[in-house]
Design a protein around this motif. Structure first.
Motif, PDB file in Angstrom:
ATOM      1  N   TYR A   1       4.684 -11.978   1.225  1.00 53.37           N
ATOM      2  CA  TYR A   1       4.697 -12.178  -0.231  1.00 53.37           C
ATOM      3  C   TYR A   1       4.998 -10.863  -0.951  1.00 53.37           C
ATOM      4  O   TYR A   1       5.639 -10.844  -2.001  1.00 53.37           O
ATOM      5  CB  TYR A   1       3.359 -12.752  -0.699  1.00 53.37           C
ATOM      6  CG  TYR A   1       3.217 -14.217  -0.422  1.00 53.37           C
ATOM      7  CD1 TYR A   1       3.487 -15.164  -1.402  1.00 53.37           C
ATOM      8  CD2 TYR A   1       2.827 -14.690   0.823  1.00 53.37           C
ATOM      9  CE1 TYR A   1       3.367 -16.523  -1.157  1.00 53.37           C
ATOM     10  CE2 TYR A   1       2.710 -16.045   1.096  1.00 53.37           C
ATOM     11  CZ  TYR A   1       2.982 -16.956   0.103  1.00 53.37           C
ATOM     12  OH  TYR A   1       2.879 -18.299   0.366  1.00 53.37           O
ATOM     13  N   GLY A   2       4.522  -9.760  -0.365  1.00 53.61           N
ATOM     14  CA  GLY A   2       4.797  -8.467  -0.968  1.00 53.61           C
ATOM     15  C   GLY A   2       6.275  -8.117  -0.942  1.00 53.61           C
ATOM     16  O   GLY A   2       6.752  -7.363  -1.804  1.00 53.61           O
ATOM     17  N   CYS A   3       7.013  -8.659   0.027  1.00 50.89           N
ATOM     18  CA  CYS A   3       8.441  -8.356   0.133  1.00 50.89           C
ATOM     19  C   CYS A   3       9.212  -8.840  -1.094  1.00 50.89           C
ATOM     20  O   CYS A   3      10.100  -8.143  -1.597  1.00 50.89           O
ATOM     21  CB  CYS A   3       9.023  -8.990   1.398  1.00 50.89           C
ATOM     22  SG  CYS A   3       8.481  -8.211   2.930  1.00 50.89           S
ATOM     23  N   LEU A   4       8.892 -10.043  -1.583  1.00 46.72           N
ATOM     24  CA  LEU A   4       9.587 -10.561  -2.769  1.00 46.72           C
ATOM     25  C   LEU A   4       9.262  -9.724  -3.998  1.00 46.72           C
ATOM     26  O   LEU A   4      10.145  -9.421  -4.805  1.00 46.72           O
ATOM     27  CB  LEU A   4       9.213 -12.022  -3.017  1.00 46.72           C
ATOM     28  CG  LEU A   4       9.813 -12.645  -4.295  1.00 46.72           C
ATOM     29  CD1 LEU A   4      11.337 -12.581  -4.269  1.00 46.72           C
ATOM     30  CD2 LEU A   4       9.345 -14.091  -4.458  1.00 46.72           C
ATOM     31  N   VAL A   5       8.009  -9.329  -4.140  1.00 49.61           N
ATOM     32  CA  VAL A   5       7.620  -8.522  -5.296  1.00 49.61           C
ATOM     33  C   VAL A   5       8.295  -7.154  -5.237  1.00 49.61           C
ATOM     34  O   VAL A   5       8.812  -6.656  -6.246  1.00 49.61           O
ATOM     35  CB  VAL A   5       6.085  -8.369  -5.353  1.00 49.61           C
ATOM     36  CG1 VAL A   5       5.684  -7.440  -6.492  1.00 49.61           C
ATOM     37  CG2 VAL A   5       5.425  -9.726  -5.539  1.00 49.61           C
ATOM     38  N   ALA A   6       8.316  -6.534  -4.037  1.00 47.54           N
ATOM     39  CA  ALA A   6       8.963  -5.233  -3.890  1.00 47.54           C
ATOM     40  C   ALA A   6      10.464  -5.327  -4.174  1.00 47.54           C
ATOM     41  O   ALA A   6      11.043  -4.452  -4.823  1.00 47.54           O
ATOM     42  CB  ALA A   6       8.715  -4.688  -2.486  1.00 47.54           C
ATOM     43  N   ALA A   7      11.095  -6.413  -3.691  1.00 48.90           N
ATOM     44  CA  ALA A   7      12.525  -6.607  -3.935  1.00 48.90           C
ATOM     45  C   ALA A   7      12.799  -6.797  -5.419  1.00 48.90           C
ATOM     46  O   ALA A   7      13.784  -6.260  -5.964  1.00 48.90           O
ATOM     47  CB  ALA A   7      13.024  -7.808  -3.150  1.00 48.90           C
ATOM     48  N   SER A   8      11.932  -7.542  -6.097  1.00 46.51           N
ATOM     49  CA  SER A   8      12.099  -7.764  -7.532  1.00 46.51           C
ATOM     50  C   SER A   8      11.892  -6.475  -8.312  1.00 46.51           C
ATOM     51  O   SER A   8      12.600  -6.202  -9.294  1.00 46.51           O
ATOM     52  CB  SER A   8      11.114  -8.827  -8.017  1.00 46.51           C
ATOM     53  OG  SER A   8      11.319 -10.050  -7.338  1.00 46.51           O
ATOM     54  N   LEU A   9      10.926  -5.664  -7.880  1.00 48.83           N
ATOM     55  CA  LEU A   9      10.687  -4.381  -8.528  1.00 48.83           C
ATOM     56  C   LEU A   9      11.925  -3.489  -8.423  1.00 48.83           C
ATOM     57  O   LEU A   9      12.345  -2.853  -9.401  1.00 48.83           O
ATOM     58  CB  LEU A   9       9.479  -3.695  -7.890  1.00 48.83           C
ATOM     59  CG  LEU A   9       9.059  -2.339  -8.463  1.00 48.83           C
ATOM     60  CD1 LEU A   9       8.733  -2.456  -9.946  1.00 48.83           C
ATOM     61  CD2 LEU A   9       7.855  -1.790  -7.691  1.00 48.83           C
TER      62      LEU A   9
END
Length: 474
Positions: A81-89
């Motif tokens: 789940y952190g991967c999507l947030v990091a990619a969006s950031l």
């Protein structure tokens, strides 16, 4: 008190619920406002890639869970789940450069992998925490905490869009996401990820409660009585009563290919064929309900409040149904009552929704649907629809886990059953998001397809009920 004993089943389920509270406070907000934060095209592509990935990796997630254990699998799932947030950031830091949209889509794929791992491990672990008399109760407590994440997300987006979005601007082609919002999301997910380390193995809970107890003494369901050999039933009971070393001792000794094959084999069973459309509906319903309907009817700030209405109904419905299922002496009668209530609530919501959609059905006027603010009287009926949808969804989600906990007893088969359930559910999400843009399918047609899936799923599930003499041991 059981709650203050960290190795009690209730305390562990509360910890699990808090993990999901942090993870999904970020994720549910991203999902519900994908179109507003990424723009329609990127939002749809990201959600579709996420749920296609989720569907595919559900073939693998039971094998991972059974080979390395639920606790480590949940930890790895949270990182996804952190991967999507990091990619969006990264995407928003680049100034929402279209050249980097693929990074967000890739983040969605990795999020799908993490979701498959997280939900499969969670499902197996919460079923093993139960002693057989509290399946519904424990899941309803988890479900309430999990859905609190949407209330947090709803409040966050209410104030965020209130401060940053222009409610008079209904153009959804541009994104309204920001780096600051995703930094908050990333912190939430990292806190939730670390929380998985507080989970203990079921053996430590058994040591406090005296074992699984009545789980092995529950009457067999009709399908088991007729189709399962006495040798296999004795083997299943023996594996439950002699496993005293927790999750680590309940790991699969089979190879990875065999584990995947066992999960896929569930597609061939009569039980899962009958439950397929009910499981599909649990995923297929929300792309239309929360994204197509919500984003078209409500302004962004108001949609944040509507999320609170929806998920408050989720919490109330889950707690009510969980208690009802566990307190009923006859499991078959409990199942019938639950499905009857589900039928009435869901059918009522779709009838109301049909008349809400009808005035602008097949209209070529882009301004036919006027977005509503929370203080307008036109918001009353859509808000009631949201409340019914939330209550309905919690009913069938709680019922599905309760039913799987009744049908499957040992950890290995529970992981495969949950993997199958989440696979079919995420397939429903994928189909829903593929049809989500209005240019692909008219909203009222999407609504009718969703209602049809509900009718078929309910009808078939009535053929897979607990046996008449199946009783809950108190």
């Amino acid at each position: 008190m059981e709650f203050f004993n960290l190795t009690s089943s209730l305390s562990q389920v509360v910890i699990m619920g808090l993990v999901f509270l942090f993870i999904f406070s970020a994720y549910i907000t991203i999902q519900a406002f994908a179109g507003d934060m990424y723009g329609d095209k990127l939002g749809s592509e990201t959600e579709a890639s996420l749920y296609l990935s989720f569907t595919f990796f559900c073939f693998l997630s039971p094998a991972v869970t059974n080979k390395i254990g639920p606790k480590m699998t949940m930890f790895l799932g949270c990182l996804g789940y952190g991967c999507l947030v990091a990619a969006s950031l990264f995407y928003f830091e680049s100034g929402s450069d279209t050249a980097f949209e693929w990074v967000v889509v890739l983040g969605g794929v990795l999020n799908g992998l993490g979701a498959a791992l997280l939900w499969t491990a969670q499902g197996r672990l919460i079923m093993q925490y139960s002693d057989g008399t509290d399946n519904g109760f424990l899941f309803s407590i988890f479900w309430a905490l999990f859905n609190l994440s949407a209330l947090v997300g709803g409040l966050l987006t209410f104030f965020y869009f209130g401060a940053n979005a222009n409610d008079d601007d209904d153009n959804s082609e541009g994104s309204t996401g920001s780096s600051a919002l995703y930094v908050i999301f990333l912190i939430f997910i990292l806190v939730g990820t670390m929380g998985t380390q507080l989970l203990v193995s079921p053996s430590q809970i058994k040591a406090n409660s005296g074992g699984y107890g009545s789980k092995t003494n529950l009457p067999l369901l009709a399908e088991e009585t007729e189709q399962t050999s006495p040798t296999r039933r004795r083997s299943r009971s023996r594996s439950r009563s002699t496993n005293r070393d927790g999750v680590e001792d309940d790991l699969s000794s089979s190879d990875w290919f065999h584990e995947m094959k066992e999960t896929i084999a569930l597609f061939k069973t009569r039980r899962m064929v009958l439950l397929f459309f009910l499981f599909l509906y649990t995923g297929y319903n929300q792309p239309y309900q929360l994204t197509v309907f919500g984003n078209r009817i409500f302004k962004p700030q108001t949609n944040g409040l509507e999320m609170i209405v929806f998920y408050m109904a989720e919490i109330i419905g889950g707690l009510y149904v969980g208690s009802m299922l566990d307190r009923s002496r006859s499991q078959r009668e409990a199942a019938k009552r639950c499905l009857a209530l589900f039928a009435v609530v869901t059918a009522s919501s779709f009838v109301m929704c049909y008349f809400q959609e009808l005035p602008c059905a097949f209209s070529e006027d882009d301004n036919c649907v006027k977005k509503i603010n929370y203080y307008e009287k036109e918001a009353i009926v859509p808000t009631a629809i949201y409340a019914l949808w939330g209550f309905s969804d919690s009913q069938i989600q709680t019922y599905s886990y309760w039913l799987m906990g009744t049908l499957y007893e040992d950890g290995l088969t529970q992981a495969r059953a949950v993997g199958f359930y989440k696979m079919v559910q995420s397939l429903g999400w994928s189909i829903g998001f593929f049809l989500m843009p209005s240019k692909v399918m008219e909203p009222i047609v999407q609504m009718l397809f969703t209602a049809a899936c509900f009718v078929v799923g309910l009808a078939l599930s009535l053929k897979e009920l607990p046996a008449e003499n199946s009783m809950v041991v108190r």
